[in-house]
Design a protein around this motif. Sequence first.
Motif, PDB file in Angstrom:
ATOM      1  N   ALA A  46       0.837  -1.210   0.000  1.00 54.21           N
ATOM      2  CA  ALA A  46       0.000   0.000   0.000  1.00 54.21           C
ATOM      3  C   ALA A  46       0.863   1.247   0.000  1.00 54.21           C
ATOM      4  N   LEU A  47       0.363   2.275  -0.658  1.00 59.23           N
ATOM      5  CA  LEU A  47       1.088   3.542  -0.765  1.00 59.23           C
ATOM      6  C   LEU A  47       0.361   4.642   0.003  1.00 59.23           C
ATOM      7  N   VAL A  48       1.121   5.395   0.766  1.00 57.55           N
ATOM      8  CA  VAL A  48       0.609   6.672   1.273  1.00 57.55           C
ATOM      9  C   VAL A  48       1.220   7.706   0.338  1.00 57.55           C
ATOM     10  N   ALA A  55     -10.968   1.229   0.967  1.00 58.18           N
ATOM     11  CA  ALA A  55      -9.636   0.627   1.072  1.00 58.18           C
ATOM     12  C   ALA A  55      -9.594  -0.494   2.120  1.00 58.18           C
ATOM     13  N   VAL A  56     -10.668  -0.644   2.898  1.00 56.99           N
ATOM     14  CA  VAL A  56     -10.661  -1.648   3.975  1.00 56.99           C
ATOM     15  C   VAL A  56     -10.676  -3.062   3.388  1.00 56.99           C
ATOM     16  N   ARG A  57      -9.737  -3.896   3.853  1.00 55.61           N
ATOM     17  CA  ARG A  57      -9.681  -5.266   3.347  1.00 55.61           C
ATOM     18  C   ARG A  57     -10.183  -6.288   4.375  1.00 55.61           C
ATOM     19  N   ALA A  68      -4.053   3.882   3.947  1.00 59.75           N
ATOM     20  CA  ALA A  68      -3.071   2.796   3.900  1.00 59.75           C
ATOM     21  C   ALA A  68      -3.164   1.926   5.149  1.00 59.75           C
ATOM     22  N   MET A  69      -3.482   2.529   6.285  1.00 60.48           N
ATOM     23  CA  MET A  69      -3.513   1.785   7.539  1.00 60.48           C
ATOM     24  C   MET A  69      -4.625   0.744   7.582  1.00 60.48           C
ATOM     25  N   VAL A  81       3.342  -4.553   3.099  1.00 62.74           N
ATOM     26  CA  VAL A  81       4.381  -3.567   2.826  1.00 62.74           C
ATOM     27  C   VAL A  81       3.713  -2.201   2.699  1.00 62.74           C
ATOM     28  N   ILE A  82       4.179  -1.264   3.503  1.00 64.08           N
ATOM     29  CA  ILE A  82       3.625   0.089   3.435  1.00 64.08           C
ATOM     30  C   ILE A  82       4.717   1.015   2.912  1.00 64.08           C
ATOM     31  N   ILE A  83       4.430   1.673   1.804  1.00 66.95           N
ATOM     32  CA  ILE A  83       5.347   2.673   1.285  1.00 66.95           C
ATOM     33  C   ILE A  83       4.726   4.024   1.603  1.00 66.95           C
ATOM     34  N   ALA A  84       5.297   4.711   2.583  1.00 72.01           N
ATOM     35  CA  ALA A  84       4.719   5.981   3.014  1.00 72.01           C
ATOM     36  C   ALA A  84       5.583   7.111   2.462  1.00 72.01           C
ATOM     37  N   ASP A  85       5.043   7.817   1.446  1.00 68.54           N
ATOM     38  CA  ASP A  85       5.800   8.872   0.774  1.00 68.54           C
ATOM     39  C   ASP A  85       5.452  10.212   1.422  1.00 68.54           C
TER      40      ASP A  85
END
Lengths: 197, 307
Positions: free
Chosen positions: B93-95, B115-117, B159-160, B166-170
């Motif tokens: 997931a991307l922030v 976005a909730v899974r 994203a949370m 894997v969290i890619i927080a930009d």
Amino acid sequence: MQLDAKNIGFRYGKSPWLFKGINFSMQPGEVVGLKGPSGTGKTTLCRILAGYEKPLEGKVTLGGKALPEIGYHPVQMVFQHPEKAVNPRWKMGKTLKEGGRPDDDLLARLGIQQEWLERLPNELSGGELQRFCVARALGPGTRFLIADEMTTMLDAITQAQIWHAVLHLAEKRKMGILVVSHDAKLMNRLCDRVIEL
Amino acid sequence: MPILEVENLSVTFRQYASGLKERNIRAISNLSVTLEQGEVLAVVGASGSGKSLLAHAILGILPANAETAGSIKYCGETLTAKRTQSLRGREIALVPQSVGYLDPLMRVGNQVRTAVRNGKPAEEQRKVFKRYKLKSVVEKLFPFELSGGMARRVLLSTAMVSGAKVIIADEPTPGLDPEALNEALLNLRELGDQGCAVMLITHDIDSALRIADKIAVFYAGTTVEIAPAKDFTGDGEHLRHPYSKALWGALPQNGFTPIPGSQPHSAALPPGCLFASRCEKATKECHQAQPDLRELRNGKVRCIHAT
Ligand SMILES: Nc1ncnc2c1ncn2[C@@H]1O[C@H](COP(=O)(O)OP(=O)(O)OP(=O)(O)O)[C@@H](O)[C@H]1O
Ligand SMILES: Nc1ncnc2c1ncn2[C@@H]1O[C@H](COP(=O)(O)OP(=O)(O)OP(=O)(O)O)[C@@H](O)[C@H]1O
Ligand code: SF4
Ligand SMILES: [Mg+2]
Ligand SMILES: [Mg+2]
């Protein structure tokens, strides 16, 4: 010419008052910090000072006179999110001209490369884009600069470069600066005094 | 095995300048970085050094005129366009850095719900909003009605709730007040401790140091140093690369002294070390070939003179 905010009050539509009775003044050449928790209305107050929004109560004056409604606005603002502050269909060169004829020395000091002028906003990084917004706001007619989280999108070296360039210009032109930031260490470096909203 | 492995990634944009002249903009070159499970890796460095493009390459959302070379592996398996698409938002997931990624026409509560899974969407959305101190009225707002810090917290929330590994927080934190910043950092560290892998791209080195295990430093589209977080201390004497030291020294709490100059332009990269034009330690050898990334003192550095 001092900038005065007298008894400013504002709210969006019918929602509760964001603030009321805000009073403060800034002297030419003074660097003032503005802080406060998220959502308290810092950006809104900045927009009022820069003439993007009319206060519902009170008034903003420059040298005792109301701010001009047409022509170049002497209080210029740099926004928190550069991507929302530029026209996505304009090349950067055109965006830059909104602030009057850009001066080459300033562009160099801000680290803007000539070739970037040919690009569209989505072809630049966030920090590269923000430099254009800073340059645009620093036209010769600017008396006060409102810097809303102006350099939070930049690396420390570029941040220091840009602030040194802006402070240099501010001193030369006796321009006042309002710094909005959540970074206390940056505020410490820059500001003569800090007010809280 | 690293959960994410980027090897010799290059990203080039083909641009047609005036007439038929074609130019290549090399935004990322020979970039290698790995992300382990349970780890928070911070990525810091120059503005325009390719941090967001790296994030976009991992997520498979680079613009159409971008050409890539090198490989990106997820759990040992090379990522193809198709594979990336199926992982996006579920496993990775991307922030995003730009608040422009919020749908302007959709209430922000609904955006987070889609976005909730795992679990009930409305419940999960309210839980995460509460955690980030977003009042319940906020779920009904449209993006233009949010303050800067609120918009960031909504992006983080998205994203949370994804349950991704894997969290890619930009740049998830610019403009957050100290309280919200604290919560965001805690949350990212927790994800790491729960076995996720987090890549935190940020200019806020202080914050990165609070939660990161390793720090990768980017300059002009490549990794110039990878260091344990504890090396960022004092006058930067434990740092390996001259650029990392300069970056550390320019922080407001350190010297606030910028070195002069700027990154070389991506359409005209020099043949040698990419930092040479600004490096006090540069010698003739530095201008000859790009130094390789080599192991040094429990970290990595791309500099021939580093000790
Ligand atoms: N266009 C708008 N319409 C309705 N409400 C708005 C609008 N813009 C802002 N608000 C609301 O006004 C309040 C203050 O917003 P503002 O952007 O001024 O805060 P801020 O102090 O700058 O916060 P931050 O530190 O997060 O940037 C927020 O609650 C926000 O939701
Ligand atoms: N579509 C594009 N076409 C051409 N060049 C591009 C494009 N997108 C990005 N670039 C260039 O690639 C380089 C890296 O951009 P990127 O957005 O990854 O930087 P960044 O490290 O995230 O910077 P920042 O910290 O300012 O966000 C920049 O110099 C940018 O101008
Ligand atoms: S290789 Fe040479 S120019 Fe490059 S960072 Fe090291 S000393 Fe400086
Ligand atoms: Mg704001
Ligand atoms: Mg970026």
